[in-house]
Design a protein around this motif. Structure first.
Motif, PDB file in Angstrom:
ATOM      1  N   LEU A 143      -4.196  41.155 -45.995  1.00  0.00           N
ATOM      2  CA  LEU A 143      -5.106  42.507 -46.628  1.00  0.00           C
ATOM      3  C   LEU A 143      -6.237  42.263 -45.794  1.00  0.00           C
ATOM      4  CD1 LEU A 143      -5.122  42.858 -50.581  1.00  0.00           C
ATOM      5  CD2 LEU A 143      -3.588  44.184 -48.725  1.00  0.00           C
ATOM      6  N   PHE A 144      -5.855  40.919 -45.662  1.00  0.00           N
ATOM      7  CA  PHE A 144      -7.534  40.961 -44.547  1.00  0.00           C
ATOM      8  C   PHE A 144      -7.453  40.338 -43.032  1.00  0.00           C
ATOM      9  CE2 PHE A 144      -8.386  39.221 -48.280  1.00  0.00           C
ATOM     10  CZ  PHE A 144      -9.791  40.294 -49.460  1.00  0.00           C
ATOM     11  N   LEU A 192     -16.214  45.225 -48.625  1.00  0.00           N
ATOM     12  CA  LEU A 192     -14.896  44.861 -47.606  1.00  0.00           C
ATOM     13  C   LEU A 192     -14.338  46.297 -46.862  1.00  0.00           C
ATOM     14  CD1 LEU A 192     -13.037  42.095 -49.166  1.00  0.00           C
ATOM     15  CD2 LEU A 192     -14.034  41.934 -46.842  1.00  0.00           C
ATOM     16  N   LEU A 193     -14.270  47.484 -47.774  1.00  0.00           N
ATOM     17  CA  LEU A 193     -14.103  48.516 -47.541  1.00  0.00           C
ATOM     18  C   LEU A 193     -15.713  49.251 -47.472  1.00  0.00           C
ATOM     19  CD1 LEU A 193     -12.437  51.250 -48.352  1.00  0.00           C
ATOM     20  CD2 LEU A 193     -13.149  51.527 -50.528  1.00  0.00           C
ATOM     21  N   ASP A 194     -16.826  48.931 -47.463  1.00  0.00           N
ATOM     22  CA  ASP A 194     -17.616  49.546 -46.819  1.00  0.00           C
ATOM     23  C   ASP A 194     -17.786  49.008 -45.612  1.00  0.00           C
ATOM     24  OD1 ASP A 194     -17.884  50.875 -48.902  1.00  0.00           O
ATOM     25  OD2 ASP A 194     -20.243  49.819 -50.133  1.00  0.00           O
ATOM     26  N   GLU A 211     -13.336  46.934 -43.327  1.00  0.00           N
ATOM     27  CA  GLU A 211     -12.123  45.544 -43.520  1.00  0.00           C
ATOM     28  C   GLU A 211     -10.844  45.957 -44.367  1.00  0.00           C
ATOM     29  OE1 GLU A 211     -10.483  41.499 -43.240  1.00  0.00           O
ATOM     30  OE2 GLU A 211     -11.999  42.759 -41.792  1.00  0.00           O
ATOM     31  N   ILE A 212     -11.315  46.325 -45.084  1.00  0.00           N
ATOM     32  CA  ILE A 212      -9.666  46.990 -45.791  1.00  0.00           C
ATOM     33  C   ILE A 212      -9.828  48.858 -45.555  1.00  0.00           C
ATOM     34  CG2 ILE A 212      -9.260  44.778 -47.134  1.00  0.00           C
ATOM     35  CD1 ILE A 212     -10.877  46.024 -49.859  1.00  0.00           C
ATOM     36  N   SER A 213      -8.709  49.089 -46.477  1.00  0.00           N
ATOM     37  CA  SER A 213      -8.539  50.414 -46.139  1.00  0.00           C
ATOM     38  C   SER A 213      -8.749  50.889 -47.449  1.00  0.00           C
ATOM     39  CB  SER A 213      -7.079  51.149 -46.187  1.00  0.00           C
ATOM     40  OG  SER A 213      -5.806  50.556 -47.076  1.00  0.00           O
ATOM     41  N   PRO A 214      -9.168  52.321 -48.004  1.00  0.00           N
ATOM     42  CA  PRO A 214      -9.548  52.504 -49.426  1.00  0.00           C
ATOM     43  C   PRO A 214      -8.009  52.065 -50.572  1.00  0.00           C
ATOM     44  CG  PRO A 214      -9.207  54.182 -48.229  1.00  0.00           C
ATOM     45  CD  PRO A 214      -9.327  53.497 -47.278  1.00  0.00           C
ATOM     46  N   ALA A 215      -6.870  51.956 -50.217  1.00  0.00           N
ATOM     47  CA  ALA A 215      -5.542  51.705 -50.645  1.00  0.00           C
ATOM     48  C   ALA A 215      -5.750  50.148 -50.389  1.00  0.00           C
ATOM     49  CB  ALA A 215      -4.607  52.353 -49.850  1.00  0.00           C
ATOM     50  N   GLU A 220      -6.018  48.178 -54.644  1.00  0.00           N
ATOM     51  CA  GLU A 220      -4.766  46.848 -55.104  1.00  0.00           C
ATOM     52  C   GLU A 220      -5.387  46.007 -55.083  1.00  0.00           C
ATOM     53  OE1 GLU A 220      -1.348  44.529 -52.080  1.00  0.00           O
ATOM     54  OE2 GLU A 220      -2.021  46.064 -51.226  1.00  0.00           O
ATOM     55  N   LEU A 221      -6.968  45.349 -54.511  1.00  0.00           N
ATOM     56  CA  LEU A 221      -7.421  44.448 -55.113  1.00  0.00           C
ATOM     57  C   LEU A 221      -8.383  44.870 -56.394  1.00  0.00           C
ATOM     58  CD1 LEU A 221      -9.388  43.521 -52.092  1.00  0.00           C
ATOM     59  CD2 LEU A 221      -7.318  41.931 -52.150  1.00  0.00           C
ATOM     60  N   LEU A 222      -8.902  46.404 -56.294  1.00  0.00           N
ATOM     61  CA  LEU A 222      -9.519  46.280 -57.236  1.00  0.00           C
ATOM     62  C   LEU A 222      -8.719  46.160 -58.467  1.00  0.00           C
ATOM     63  CD1 LEU A 222     -11.202  49.312 -57.581  1.00  0.00           C
ATOM     64  CD2 LEU A 222     -12.298  47.148 -56.981  1.00  0.00           C
TER      65      LEU A 222
END
Length: 77
Positions: free
Chosen positions: A6-7, A46-48, A51-55, A59-61
């Motif tokens: 993911l990263f 990370l979203l802000d 670094e990661i997408s909303p999807a 997934e992380l949550l």
């Protein structure tokens, strides 16, 4: 719970793995809630920063929720 894919940055992956693995070693519900909040806050950060997408954020949550729920069941038993 491998999330390395993911990263794009190793440092983010290591920090996430540390935060999420902490959930497995918590000994009180209060500490579990704090650790879950830290992991969720980090995922939001990370979203802000893009670094990661909303999807990926979702997934992380979901992973954090599942880990925290499993640990809470053990603590309540």
């Amino acid at each position: 719970m491998s999330t390395t894919h993911l990263f794009s940055n190793d440092r983010y992956a290591k920090t996430w793995n540390r935060l999420s693995s902490n959930l497995e070693h918590i000994n009180t519900i209060h500490a579990l809630l704090e650790a879950r909040g830290r992991a969720e806050g980090y995922a939001l950060g990370l979203l802000d920063v893009g670094e990661i997408s909303p999807a990926q954020h979702q997934e992380l949550l979901a992973m954090v929720k599942m880990s925290a729920d499993q640990r809470a069941k053990l603590l309540r038993a």
